[in-house]
Design an enzyme around this catalytic site. Sequence first.
Site, short mmCIF file in Angstrom:
data_model
loop_
_atom_site.label_atom_id
_atom_site.label_comp_id
_atom_site.label_asym_id
_atom_site.label_seq_id
_atom_site.Cartn_x
_atom_site.Cartn_y
_atom_site.Cartn_z
N LYS A 20 45.05 26.12 37.13
CA LYS A 20 45.87 25.53 38.19
C LYS A 20 46.58 24.27 37.68
CE LYS A 20 42.86 27.40 41.77
NZ LYS A 20 41.58 27.21 42.46
N GLU A 36 35.55 33.24 42.33
CA GLU A 36 36.19 34.36 41.64
C GLU A 36 35.16 35.49 41.48
OE1 GLU A 36 39.59 34.22 40.72
OE2 GLU A 36 39.29 32.51 42.03
N GLY A 54 39.35 30.76 50.50
CA GLY A 54 38.93 31.46 51.73
C GLY A 54 39.99 32.42 52.23
P1 NAP Z 1 38.38 40.26 45.58
O1 NAP Z 1 37.73 39.94 46.87
O2 NAP Z 1 37.55 40.59 44.40
O3 NAP Z 1 39.41 41.48 45.86
C1 NAP Z 1 40.09 42.15 44.85
C2 NAP Z 1 40.73 43.40 45.44
O4 NAP Z 1 41.54 44.03 44.46
C3 NAP Z 1 39.72 44.43 45.91
O5 NAP Z 1 40.22 45.07 47.07
C4 NAP Z 1 39.67 45.44 44.75
O6 NAP Z 1 39.43 46.78 45.20
C5 NAP Z 1 41.09 45.36 44.23
N1 NAP Z 1 41.15 45.58 42.78
C6 NAP Z 1 40.67 44.77 41.81
N2 NAP Z 1 40.91 45.31 40.59
C7 NAP Z 1 41.56 46.47 40.82
C8 NAP Z 1 42.07 47.48 39.97
N3 NAP Z 1 41.96 47.40 38.63
N4 NAP Z 1 42.67 48.55 40.53
C9 NAP Z 1 42.79 48.64 41.88
N5 NAP Z 1 42.33 47.71 42.75
C10 NAP Z 1 41.73 46.64 42.21
O7 NAP Z 1 39.36 39.08 45.14
P2 NAP Z 1 40.00 37.95 46.08
O8 NAP Z 1 39.00 36.86 46.30
O9 NAP Z 1 40.67 38.58 47.23
O10 NAP Z 1 41.07 37.32 45.06
C11 NAP Z 1 42.26 38.01 44.76
C12 NAP Z 1 43.15 37.10 43.91
O11 NAP Z 1 43.47 35.93 44.67
C13 NAP Z 1 42.50 36.59 42.63
O12 NAP Z 1 43.47 36.50 41.64
C14 NAP Z 1 42.01 35.18 43.00
O13 NAP Z 1 41.96 34.32 41.90
C15 NAP Z 1 43.09 34.75 43.96
N6 NAP Z 1 42.70 33.75 44.94
C16 NAP Z 1 41.56 33.91 45.65
C17 NAP Z 1 41.21 32.97 46.62
C18 NAP Z 1 39.97 33.11 47.46
O14 NAP Z 1 39.69 32.20 48.24
N7 NAP Z 1 39.22 34.20 47.33
C19 NAP Z 1 42.04 31.85 46.82
C20 NAP Z 1 43.21 31.71 46.06
C21 NAP Z 1 43.53 32.67 45.12
P3 NAP Z 1 38.03 47.22 45.92
O15 NAP Z 1 38.00 46.43 47.21
O16 NAP Z 1 38.15 48.66 46.15
O17 NAP Z 1 36.96 46.80 44.98
N1 HSE Z 2 37.80 30.54 43.15
C1 HSE Z 2 38.86 29.71 43.59
C2 HSE Z 2 38.29 28.41 44.11
C3 HSE Z 2 39.67 30.39 44.66
O1 HSE Z 2 37.08 28.36 44.37
O2 HSE Z 2 39.03 27.44 44.24
C4 HSE Z 2 40.89 29.60 45.09
O3 HSE Z 2 41.80 29.49 44.04
#
Ligand code: NAP
Ligand code: HSE
Length: 397
Positions: free
Chosen positions: A200, A185, A297
């Site tokens: 979760k 995160e 991922g």
């Molecule tokens: P991330 O890489 O931090 O991306 C977040 C995106 O949202 C960035 O493009 C950011 O803009 C934009 N953003 C964040 N706050 C904002 C705001 N207040 N106004 C406008 N834009 C905003 O996050 P991520 O890893 O993709 O995760 C996104 C969500 O999916 C989270 O809720 C996470 O828990 C969930 N998730 C993630 C994964 C994983 O493997 N990463 C897996 C399952 C679920 P900028 O790019 O301009 O900063």
């Molecule tokens: N941060 C989370 C993890 C992303 O590592 O499992 C997927 O929900």
Amino acid sequence: MVNIGLLGFGTVGQGIVDILNDKSDKVLLKDLYIKKILVRRLEKQRQVKVSKDKLTLNPQEIIEDKEIDIIVEVTGDVDLGYKLIKKALKNKKHVVTANKALVSKHFEELTQLAEENHVYFLYEASVAGGVPILKSLKDQIKLNSISKIKGILNGTCNYILTRMTEDGLDYSQALKEAQDLGYAEADPTSDVKGIDTLRKLRILSTMALGASIREEDIICHGIDRLSALDIKLLKERNMVIKLMGETVEVDGGYKAIVQPKALRDDSYFAMISDAYNAVSIEGNFSGLLNFYGPGAGMHPTGNAVLTDLIDCVANSQDKRSPLRDRKLDNRNKDIQGRYYIRVSNWKEDRYKLEGLVDEKVFENEEELAFITKELKLSGILNILKEVKNYAIVNIEY
Ligand code: NAP
Ligand code: HSE
């Protein structure tokens, strides 16, 4: 053509667009068109390229756009996401999200709002990343009483523990790798303290048991107190540590906990490595069902979001809320087991620990590690609250 408004273009958002760019022969994907993307920084360098005029800093441009049919929320921002999702559902737009913090916090309300507005609110990617657990669970609860749900639900923690156990990496190096790979995160505290797993588990348990099991109903211990010594000492006893979430229904109540567990190294969950996740559910007719796959991922998560999107377009899920309103008592005070405990500067606390030690595992001037008898967890934690620096791991034989 189905117009999509994408909120967020980070790891998951870019995963979604990257998969859509490769739609070649996939008929349903050809109908999906990303009309606008909300970001925080227009000039940020991104791995996946899109034309600049698609990006916006103004969420209203997306939410108020009558031509946009589906909102995909992948910002990770709980407050903004909640406001926008509520508005989108009221405007009769389908919503897909991967944001488990948001789903966990507003699960009942948003589910009901979607049902009232006859639109989809889908969140497959919010639990176990790329593993299609929620759709399967929704199917199973139509037929079964689910009495047990158990899983490795956080890719970051599983990656850290695997790298520490198998490659001898230290904790901060392993966490840095998990961050670089896009698993963690934005603030990895929620990963390593077990809060992400707890959210979760809250979503899974509420669906599976049909009773509202909230975040505060779940005991939570993360992996942030564990050290290389804990991993080594348990490895010498043919055990590996995994962060697990577990809910069981017991006679009118339930027990729900997130904790590091020491598992026999040849057991099913012990074999789940790197950022993989695994979830088991046990139904009265289905028996034990195991789900396994990448827990985090860019592409696995993007893929999970897109399966929801396709369901919105194909109208292939039930729009009614999967939640029920059973009442179950919290029985966490009855949780008991054998525990591995390590205390630093233990000499200060030795009198407090006397009643807990069944078998000493390690002792030097600073550290004492031991295993308890089968004891109530609440009793152990009552003693440990007086102890400054300790790690605790449940032992599962
Ligand atoms: P991330 O890489 O931090 O991306 C977040 C995106 O949202 C960035 O493009 C950011 O803009 C934009 N953003 C964040 N706050 C904002 C705001 N207040 N106004 C406008 N834009 C905003 O996050 P991520 O890893 O993709 O995760 C996104 C969500 O999916 C989270 O809720 C996470 O828990 C969930 N998730 C993630 C994964 C994983 O493997 N990463 C897996 C399952 C679920 P900028 O790019 O301009 O900063
Ligand atoms: N941060 C989370 C993890 C992303 O590592 O499992 C997927 O929900």
